[in-house]
Write a protein that holds these residues in place. Sequence first.
Motif, mmCIF file in Angstrom:
data_model
loop_
_atom_site.group_PDB
_atom_site.id
_atom_site.type_symbol
_atom_site.label_atom_id
_atom_site.label_comp_id
_atom_site.label_asym_id
_atom_site.label_seq_id
_atom_site.Cartn_x
_atom_site.Cartn_y
_atom_site.Cartn_z
ATOM 1 N N PRO A 153 -55.385 -5.352 92.659
ATOM 2 C CA PRO A 153 -53.803 -6.037 92.743
ATOM 3 C C PRO A 153 -52.931 -5.823 91.691
ATOM 4 C CG PRO A 153 -55.012 -7.427 92.319
ATOM 5 C CD PRO A 153 -55.828 -6.368 92.655
ATOM 6 N N PHE A 154 -52.960 -5.628 90.128
ATOM 7 C CA PHE A 154 -52.464 -5.580 89.261
ATOM 8 C C PHE A 154 -52.317 -5.173 88.869
ATOM 9 C CE2 PHE A 154 -56.158 -8.653 88.789
ATOM 10 C CZ PHE A 154 -55.106 -9.938 88.864
ATOM 11 N N GLY A 155 -52.691 -2.815 88.744
ATOM 12 C CA GLY A 155 -52.492 -1.657 88.448
ATOM 13 C C GLY A 155 -52.007 -0.849 89.355
ATOM 14 N N PRO A 156 -51.716 0.555 89.283
ATOM 15 C CA PRO A 156 -51.343 0.572 88.066
ATOM 16 C C PRO A 156 -50.438 0.115 87.231
ATOM 17 C CG PRO A 156 -50.877 1.887 90.035
ATOM 18 C CD PRO A 156 -51.157 0.375 90.650
ATOM 19 N N ILE A 157 -50.277 -0.073 86.133
ATOM 20 C CA ILE A 157 -48.806 -0.162 85.308
ATOM 21 C C ILE A 157 -48.250 0.489 84.375
ATOM 22 C CG2 ILE A 157 -50.170 -2.668 85.324
ATOM 23 C CD1 ILE A 157 -51.226 -1.749 82.354
ATOM 24 N N ASP A 158 -47.575 0.034 84.167
ATOM 25 C CA ASP A 158 -46.753 1.108 83.246
ATOM 26 C C ASP A 158 -46.616 1.094 81.687
ATOM 27 O OD1 ASP A 158 -44.927 2.193 85.951
ATOM 28 O OD2 ASP A 158 -44.322 0.108 85.978
ATOM 29 N N VAL A 159 -46.872 -0.670 81.224
ATOM 30 C CA VAL A 159 -47.243 -0.832 80.179
ATOM 31 C C VAL A 159 -48.050 -1.859 79.888
ATOM 32 C CG1 VAL A 159 -45.618 -2.031 78.126
ATOM 33 C CG2 VAL A 159 -44.360 -0.638 79.661
ATOM 34 N N LEU A 160 -48.957 -1.959 79.187
ATOM 35 C CA LEU A 160 -49.755 -3.731 78.611
ATOM 36 C C LEU A 160 -49.329 -3.668 77.112
ATOM 37 C CD1 LEU A 160 -52.386 -4.095 79.193
ATOM 38 C CD2 LEU A 160 -53.344 -2.686 77.748
ATOM 39 N N VAL A 161 -49.320 -4.654 77.248
ATOM 40 C CA VAL A 161 -48.890 -5.455 76.286
ATOM 41 C C VAL A 161 -49.743 -6.517 75.752
ATOM 42 C CG1 VAL A 161 -47.413 -7.250 75.330
ATOM 43 C CG2 VAL A 161 -46.676 -5.791 76.863
ATOM 44 N N ALA A 162 -50.289 -5.981 74.217
ATOM 45 C CA ALA A 162 -51.145 -6.734 73.641
ATOM 46 C C ALA A 162 -51.221 -7.031 72.276
ATOM 47 C CB ALA A 162 -52.490 -5.942 73.476
ATOM 48 N N SER A 163 -51.718 -8.394 71.787
ATOM 49 C CA SER A 163 -51.667 -8.745 70.525
ATOM 50 C C SER A 163 -52.286 -8.127 69.658
ATOM 51 C CB SER A 163 -51.909 -10.553 70.329
ATOM 52 O OG SER A 163 -53.165 -10.704 70.870
ATOM 53 N N GLU A 164 -51.918 -8.199 68.138
ATOM 54 C CA GLU A 164 -52.999 -7.219 67.037
ATOM 55 C C GLU A 164 -54.681 -8.110 67.267
ATOM 56 O OE1 GLU A 164 -52.191 -4.314 65.226
ATOM 57 O OE2 GLU A 164 -50.708 -4.421 67.089
ATOM 58 N N ALA A 165 -55.137 -9.342 67.861
ATOM 59 C CA ALA A 165 -55.808 -9.909 67.790
ATOM 60 C C ALA A 165 -56.858 -9.128 68.633
ATOM 61 C CB ALA A 165 -55.486 -10.971 67.967
ATOM 62 N N VAL A 166 -56.315 -8.390 69.456
ATOM 63 C CA VAL A 166 -57.430 -7.902 70.226
ATOM 64 C C VAL A 166 -57.826 -6.576 70.472
ATOM 65 C CG1 VAL A 166 -57.718 -6.846 72.514
ATOM 66 C CG2 VAL A 166 -55.928 -8.620 72.213
ATOM 67 N N PRO A 167 -59.311 -6.286 70.247
ATOM 68 C CA PRO A 167 -60.374 -5.022 69.295
ATOM 69 C C PRO A 167 -59.460 -4.129 69.610
ATOM 70 C CG PRO A 167 -61.736 -6.668 69.553
ATOM 71 C CD PRO A 167 -60.154 -7.144 70.263
ATOM 72 N N LYS A 168 -59.108 -2.445 69.096
ATOM 73 C CA LYS A 168 -58.402 -1.340 69.617
ATOM 74 C C LYS A 168 -59.518 -0.829 70.045
ATOM 75 C CE LYS A 168 -54.865 -1.730 67.102
ATOM 76 N NZ LYS A 168 -55.142 -2.843 66.705
ATOM 77 N N SER A 169 -61.127 -0.971 70.692
ATOM 78 C CA SER A 169 -62.005 -0.826 70.882
ATOM 79 C C SER A 169 -62.073 -1.431 72.505
ATOM 80 C CB SER A 169 -63.527 -0.735 70.428
ATOM 81 O OG SER A 169 -63.762 -1.980 70.462
ATOM 82 N N HIS A 170 -61.181 -2.318 72.456
ATOM 83 C CA HIS A 170 -61.143 -2.903 74.391
ATOM 84 C C HIS A 170 -61.756 -1.476 75.742
ATOM 85 C CE1 HIS A 170 -60.348 -6.382 77.224
ATOM 86 N NE2 HIS A 170 -60.720 -7.223 76.566
ATOM 87 N N PRO A 171 -62.239 -2.527 76.058
ATOM 88 C CA PRO A 171 -61.987 -2.059 77.560
ATOM 89 C C PRO A 171 -61.217 -1.583 78.724
ATOM 90 C CG PRO A 171 -64.072 -3.164 78.202
ATOM 91 C CD PRO A 171 -62.869 -2.911 76.241
ATOM 92 N N GLU A 172 -60.011 -2.506 78.495
ATOM 93 C CA GLU A 172 -58.292 -2.393 79.370
ATOM 94 C C GLU A 172 -58.375 -1.519 77.923
ATOM 95 O OE1 GLU A 172 -57.377 -6.265 81.398
ATOM 96 O OE2 GLU A 172 -59.034 -6.764 79.499
ATOM 97 N N LEU A 173 -57.979 -1.579 76.715
ATOM 98 C CA LEU A 173 -57.138 -1.068 75.791
ATOM 99 C C LEU A 173 -57.575 0.743 76.130
ATOM 100 C CD1 LEU A 173 -56.716 -2.170 72.511
ATOM 101 C CD2 LEU A 173 -54.989 -2.274 74.924
ATOM 102 N N GLU A 174 -58.557 0.848 76.095
ATOM 103 C CA GLU A 174 -59.135 2.645 76.827
ATOM 104 C C GLU A 174 -58.880 2.789 78.176
ATOM 105 O OE1 GLU A 174 -63.248 2.274 75.755
ATOM 106 O OE2 GLU A 174 -62.923 2.691 73.331
ATOM 107 N N ALA A 175 -59.341 1.968 78.690
ATOM 108 C CA ALA A 175 -58.815 2.637 79.905
ATOM 109 C C ALA A 175 -56.961 2.982 80.220
ATOM 110 C CB ALA A 175 -58.730 1.197 81.097
ATOM 111 N N ALA A 176 -56.144 2.096 79.111
ATOM 112 C CA ALA A 176 -54.367 2.280 78.999
ATOM 113 C C ALA A 176 -54.699 3.584 78.926
ATOM 114 C CB ALA A 176 -54.320 0.739 78.782
ATOM 115 N N ARG A 177 -55.423 4.257 77.243
ATOM 116 C CA ARG A 177 -55.340 5.400 76.121
ATOM 117 C C ARG A 177 -55.752 5.972 77.889
ATOM 118 N NH1 ARG A 177 -56.780 2.241 72.223
ATOM 119 N NH2 ARG A 177 -58.800 1.842 72.985
ATOM 120 N N ALA A 178 -56.490 6.012 78.149
ATOM 121 C CA ALA A 178 -56.940 6.713 79.420
ATOM 122 C C ALA A 178 -56.314 7.243 80.268
ATOM 123 C CB ALA A 178 -58.459 6.972 79.862
ATOM 124 N N ALA A 179 -55.741 6.800 80.915
ATOM 125 C CA ALA A 179 -54.515 6.895 81.885
ATOM 126 C C ALA A 179 -53.305 7.036 81.336
ATOM 127 C CB ALA A 179 -53.840 5.220 82.193
#
Length: 449
Positions: free
Chosen positions: A56-82
């Motif tokens: 029920p969340f996606g597909p999304i247009d923008v993912l907002v994350a803080s700098e504390a979140v590792p760049k390798s985080h699965p949600e960030l990787e999924a966002a880049r892939a999509a």
Amino acid sequence: MGVGGIGMSAFARLLSAQGHHVSGCDESATELTARLAQEGVAVAVGHAATHVTQAPFGPIDVLVASEAVPKSHPELEAARAAGVEIRPRMALLDALLRAGPSVGVIGTHGKTTTTSMIAVALTGAGLDPSAFVGGIVPEFGSNARLGHGPFVAEVDESDRGFAALGAGTAVFTNAEDDHVGGNQATYWETVEEQHAAFAQFVAQSGRVLACADWPGLDALCTGARELLTYGQAGNADYRAVNLRPDADGTSFTVVRRGETLTEARVALPGIHNVLNALAALAAVDLHGGDLTRASAALADFQGPGRRWQRIGELNGALIVDDYAHNATKVQAAVQAARQTGRRVRVVFQPHRYLRTQQSWPRLADALMDADEVLLLDIAAASEPPIEGIHATLISERMTGNGHGGVRYLPDRLEVLRVLRESAGPGDIIVTMGAGDVWKLSRELVGAAL
């Protein structure tokens, strides 16, 4: 991501109120995530790549994350892939600050209280601000407010991205050495690097309202397009004079370059809160607001959550909770407690091993003016222990300097027992620290956690 945090939840509320479809996730459920869900923001407990792409969340247009979140985080990787836009939280704040008239509050101490006071004062003055605050403002029942007037925001220096921002009016409270050292993503390597970022924010803002009472702040404001000052200093543009402190707060007169503007009162003790309130009234004046109405609103202001928050009473003793966790904040909170005229009893929880390693002598010295200090163990905040760094460094220094009322009490049940048996009408008991020490204040008055 991290929607249960005080900053991210404020973003979620603002964007939802603006009509955007907002969802979020966090590692665990909290009171903030529960309230967001009640307000119509879809919240998931835990992280998953499917949040980005599937209902029920996606597909999304923008993912907002803080700098504390590792760049390798699965949600960030999924966002880049999509091909989803990944927007740092400071980039989102930048867009909000630049959308219209804005006030950005920067500094090492007092940002949450000052931002809250500015928002409350502007509201009282009829200017209908929007607000983004790192704490719950009782007048709004929230850490965010959507209005049609100036946008007021707390700008957190622990996120390095703040240096790229600017505001219509930058309110600069102070600059010290907090959030410096260590390997954390949200920490600066050196204090010089952090202060250079403050100077950059100042230079990128339309005008600056800086505290004239804080030594060295003028050196960080040399790049300001327009510099105004506030404080008790004789050369300040906005001055607080004729201070009349009492047990519950301080009344004072606001003067602008020799002209009396209004009588004011802040219902929070301590000189630091007079300065915070003065900054708020100066911001109202700079935006053409009604200072009499703004002053009346501030006189009723009781402070944001965990900033000199009156919790209740125990056997006639006043119970207060405060977020103070570094030496300057601790010293200010102890001074505020002394202003009440009561016996000052502090339950202090040191925060982070690195911060304690850097500042335990200053913390000990800041607590010396309390009549009694009950010292808890260090709140790790996910940091690994540092050999030789322990809360007893603070208590041993205080004892060595002649304090006869400091005790290391790591057992919280013992802290509760001691206070319940000894609290009396002449006491003020302050739970102090950035960890979970606040729970003790609620337990003392029998309030739900």
